[in-house]
Design a protein around this motif. Sequence first.
Motif, PDB file in Angstrom:
ATOM      1  N   ARG A   3       0.822  -1.199   0.000  1.00 23.99           N
ATOM      2  CA  ARG A   3       0.000   0.000   0.000  1.00 23.99           C
ATOM      3  C   ARG A   3       0.860   1.254   0.000  1.00 23.99           C
ATOM      4  N   THR A   6       2.403   1.756  -3.430  1.00 25.49           N
ATOM      5  CA  THR A   6       1.397   2.289  -4.346  1.00 25.49           C
ATOM      6  C   THR A   6       1.223   3.787  -4.139  1.00 25.49           C
ATOM      7  N   ALA A   7       1.114   4.195  -2.880  1.00 25.59           N
ATOM      8  CA  ALA A   7       0.934   5.618  -2.570  1.00 25.59           C
ATOM      9  C   ALA A   7       2.138   6.440  -3.020  1.00 25.59           C
ATOM     10  N   ALA A  10       2.085   6.678  -6.866  1.00 28.64           N
ATOM     11  CA  ALA A  10       1.009   7.581  -7.283  1.00 28.64           C
ATOM     12  C   ALA A  10       1.381   9.025  -6.991  1.00 28.64           C
ATOM     13  N   SER A  47      -2.101  -0.448  -9.555  1.00 28.17           N
ATOM     14  CA  SER A  47      -2.882   0.146  -8.467  1.00 28.17           C
ATOM     15  C   SER A  47      -2.675   1.655  -8.421  1.00 28.17           C
ATOM     16  N   ALA A  48      -1.439   2.098  -8.649  1.00 28.08           N
ATOM     17  CA  ALA A  48      -1.153   3.535  -8.647  1.00 28.08           C
ATOM     18  C   ALA A  48      -1.866   4.230  -9.804  1.00 28.08           C
ATOM     19  N   THR A  50      -4.594   3.210 -11.286  1.00 26.74           N
ATOM     20  CA  THR A  50      -6.028   3.207 -10.982  1.00 26.74           C
ATOM     21  C   THR A  50      -6.375   4.363 -10.046  1.00 26.74           C
ATOM     22  N   ARG A  51      -5.512   4.618  -9.085  1.00 22.75           N
ATOM     23  CA  ARG A  51      -5.739   5.734  -8.160  1.00 22.75           C
ATOM     24  C   ARG A  51      -5.723   7.069  -8.901  1.00 22.75           C
ATOM     25  N   GLU A  55      -8.705  10.074  -9.684  1.00 19.25           N
ATOM     26  CA  GLU A  55      -8.507  11.497  -9.419  1.00 19.25           C
ATOM     27  C   GLU A  55      -8.677  12.348 -10.671  1.00 19.25           C
TER      28      GLU A  55
END
Length: 234
Positions: A3, A6-7, A10, A47-48, A50-51, A55
């Motif tokens: 997680r 990913t953050a 992103a 995942s990044a 997708t985030r 946005e």
Amino acid sequence: MSRNLTADLAADLRTRIVDGAIQPGDKLPSENTLINEFGVSRTVVRSALTRLQAEGLVETERGRGSFALTPPPDGPTSVRGTRAVVTMEDRLHLLEFRTGVESEAAALAARNRTDRQLRAVFKALEEFTSSVGHPAHAMKADYEFHRAVAAASGNPFYSDCLASLGQTMIAMPRTRLMTGVEQYARDHFDQVVHEHESIYAAIAEGDESSSSAAMRSHLANSRRRLRAPAPAAG
């Protein structure tokens, strides 16, 4: 741990887009490039992305990669109460919503516009016309044209509505993101210019029904262009 990775990824890509290191319309680094650059897994990369899609900063198309969109004016976080536009279905629904709102705004603009507001619509039209070949400029000018029409309605709720949607309400056609199909993209751009000219002319004439019809036709065509498959490049 995943997680946090990913953050972090992103956040890095978000900064590049917001700061302009990656311009609207630019293709983001490939998944393999990001995997090697950040030392992360393919799952983290996806995942990044997708985030960032949620946005409104990135649009991903299967088989072609991910492309940067114009950041919303108040930053990447969605305005409270607004729905994120992520999928193709979201974009089609948004155009359907805009058709009802902006067709009526155009009719009211024909009735209520001041000379100053009409000049603002014309200025936005000129800026859009001169933005050919510059995707970021074209999206901004396109948005400003629609905002100018909303302002000319004389009803501030129309302006507030478009402001809440932000510049990402302008769906970037596939052809603006591609190379090798320049003539095809130019034909589409010229068609949008013609549609904007028709809207402006009807408002200038004070013809409410024609203004509404011109806006409705323009957004219906935008829906058709968005759904149409892009030609093969090369």
